[in-house]
Design an enzyme around this catalytic site. Structure first.
Site, PDB file in Angstrom:
ATOM      1  N   CYS A   7     -13.238   8.554  20.093  1.00  0.00           N
ATOM      2  CA  CYS A   7     -12.609   8.747  18.895  1.00  0.00           C
ATOM      3  C   CYS A   7     -11.411   9.109  18.971  1.00  0.00           C
ATOM      4  O   CYS A   7     -10.707  10.184  19.287  1.00  0.00           O
ATOM      5  CB  CYS A   7     -13.409   9.665  18.047  1.00  0.00           C
ATOM      6  N   CYS A  10     -10.706  12.582  17.226  1.00  0.00           N
ATOM      7  CA  CYS A  10     -11.032  13.818  17.904  1.00  0.00           C
ATOM      8  C   CYS A  10     -10.215  13.876  19.019  1.00  0.00           C
ATOM      9  O   CYS A  10      -9.887  15.120  19.331  1.00  0.00           O
ATOM     10  CB  CYS A  10     -12.581  13.474  18.472  1.00  0.00           C
ATOM     11  N   HIS A  49     -16.553  16.323  14.400  1.00  0.00           N
ATOM     12  CA  HIS A  49     -16.558  14.775  14.338  1.00  0.00           C
ATOM     13  C   HIS A  49     -17.858  14.434  13.453  1.00  0.00           C
ATOM     14  O   HIS A  49     -18.760  14.819  13.501  1.00  0.00           O
ATOM     15  CB  HIS A  49     -16.849  14.074  15.652  1.00  0.00           C
ATOM     16  N   ASN A  89     -12.258   5.756   2.601  1.00  0.00           N
ATOM     17  CA  ASN A  89     -12.925   4.250   2.763  1.00  0.00           C
ATOM     18  C   ASN A  89     -14.227   4.339   3.645  1.00  0.00           C
ATOM     19  O   ASN A  89     -14.324   5.444   4.510  1.00  0.00           O
ATOM     20  CB  ASN A  89     -12.144   3.537   3.648  1.00  0.00           C
ATOM     21  N   HIS A 100     -14.191   8.403  12.126  1.00  0.00           N
ATOM     22  CA  HIS A 100     -13.916   9.724  12.089  1.00  0.00           C
ATOM     23  C   HIS A 100     -13.756  10.072  10.584  1.00  0.00           C
ATOM     24  O   HIS A 100     -12.505   9.642  10.217  1.00  0.00           O
ATOM     25  CB  HIS A 100     -13.234  10.411  12.913  1.00  0.00           C
ATOM     26  N   HIS A 102     -12.311  10.510   7.360  1.00  0.00           N
ATOM     27  CA  HIS A 102     -10.897  10.820   6.995  1.00  0.00           C
ATOM     28  C   HIS A 102     -10.498  10.932   5.336  1.00  0.00           C
ATOM     29  O   HIS A 102     -11.000   9.687   4.825  1.00  0.00           O
ATOM     30  CB  HIS A 102      -9.658  10.293   7.750  1.00  0.00           C
TER      31      HIS A 102
HETATM   32  P1  AMP Z   1      -9.475   3.396   7.308  1.00  0.00           P
HETATM   33  O1  AMP Z   1      -9.066   2.024   7.200  1.00  0.00           O
HETATM   34  O2  AMP Z   1      -9.695   4.484   6.032  1.00  0.00           O
HETATM   35  O3  AMP Z   1     -10.453   3.831   8.374  1.00  0.00           O
HETATM   36  O4  AMP Z   1      -7.870   4.060   7.698  1.00  0.00           O
HETATM   37  C1  AMP Z   1      -7.685   4.510   9.154  1.00  0.00           C
HETATM   38  C2  AMP Z   1      -6.165   4.954   9.042  1.00  0.00           C
HETATM   39  O5  AMP Z   1      -5.919   5.404  10.098  1.00  0.00           O
HETATM   40  C3  AMP Z   1      -5.313   3.851   8.938  1.00  0.00           C
HETATM   41  O6  AMP Z   1      -4.417   4.014   7.796  1.00  0.00           O
HETATM   42  C4  AMP Z   1      -4.284   3.970  10.157  1.00  0.00           C
HETATM   43  O7  AMP Z   1      -2.882   3.478   9.965  1.00  0.00           O
HETATM   44  C5  AMP Z   1      -4.483   5.239  10.569  1.00  0.00           C
HETATM   45  N1  AMP Z   1      -4.241   5.617  12.144  1.00  0.00           N
HETATM   46  C6  AMP Z   1      -4.856   4.818  12.963  1.00  0.00           C
HETATM   47  N2  AMP Z   1      -4.540   5.468  14.186  1.00  0.00           N
HETATM   48  C7  AMP Z   1      -3.599   6.436  14.023  1.00  0.00           C
HETATM   49  C8  AMP Z   1      -3.138   7.660  14.540  1.00  0.00           C
HETATM   50  N3  AMP Z   1      -3.006   7.553  16.047  1.00  0.00           N
HETATM   51  N4  AMP Z   1      -2.210   8.505  13.823  1.00  0.00           N
HETATM   52  C9  AMP Z   1      -2.287   8.367  12.462  1.00  0.00           C
HETATM   53  N5  AMP Z   1      -2.800   7.795  11.785  1.00  0.00           N
HETATM   54  C10 AMP Z   1      -3.691   6.626  12.363  1.00  0.00           C
HETATM   55 ZN    ZN Z   2     -13.941  11.810  16.016  1.00  0.00          ZN
END
Ligand code: AMP
Ligand code: ZN
Length: 118
Positions: A7, A10, A49, A89, A100, A102
Site C-alpha cells: 500500500c 502505508c 490501514h 471516493n 487506503h 483517504h
Molecule cells: P482516489 O481516486 O480517491 O483513490 O485518490 C487517490 C489520490 O491519491 C489521487 O488524487 C492521487 O493523485 C493521489 N496519490 C497517489 N499517489 C500519491 C502519492 N505518492 N503522494 C500523494 N498523493 C498520491
Molecule cells: Zn495502507
C-alpha cells in the site's frame, strides 16, 4: 503478505515513500496530493490501514471523527480562506484508486478548479 504491504499510503506513513506532509499525529497524516486537482489539494489518512470507508466499523469511528474535525484547520492553514470541498471516493464505482482510506480536501478560488471531482 498483507494488503498493506503493497500500500503506497502505508509506505508514506512508514517513511518509505516521500510525501509533502502538512500534519501528523499518532493517528493520522495529511499531505499534498501528488497530482492536485485544485489549487489546494490535501489528502488526510488514518495511519492504521483500512481499505475504504466501506470497510470501516466502530473501531475506526474515533479516527474518522478526528480526521473530519481536523479538516477545517488544515484547509485554513493551506490557504482556503473561502471554503473547501471534502471527498471520500469509495470502491470502483466511487472512483477509488488507492485502497487506503483517504479524505480529499480541495480548495482555492473556485474559478480555478471548478470541475469534475478527483
Ligand atoms: P482516489 O481516486 O480517491 O483513490 O485518490 C487517490 C489520490 O491519491 C489521487 O488524487 C492521487 O493523485 C493521489 N496519490 C497517489 N499517489 C500519491 C502519492 N505518492 N503522494 C500523494 N498523493 C498520491
Ligand atoms: Zn495502507
Amino acid at each position: 503478505m498483507n494488503a498493506q504491504d503493497n500500500c503506497i499510503f502505508c509506505k508514506i506513513v512508514a517513511g518509505q515513500l516521500p510525501s509533502n506532509k502538512v500534519y501528523e499525529d499518532d493517528d493520522m497524516l495529511a499531505f499534498h496530493d501528488i497530482h492536485p486537482k485544485a489549487p489546494v489539494h490535501l489528502l488526510v489518512i488514518p495511519k492504521s490501514h483500512v481499505d475504504s470507508l466501506a470497510d470501516c466499523g466502530a473501531g475506526e469511528g474515533q479516527v474518522l471523527a478526528r480526521m473530519m474535525l481536523k479538516v477545517p484547520e488544515l484547509a485554513r492553514a493551506a490557504g482556503c480562506s473561502n471554503g473547501f470541498r471534502t471527498v471520500i471516493n469509495t470502491g470502483p464505482d466511487g472512483g477509488q484508486e488507492v485502497y487506503h482510506l483517504h479524505l480529499h480536501v480541495l480548495g482555492g478560488p473556485r474559478h480555478a478548479w471548478k470541475g469534475p471531482l478527483p
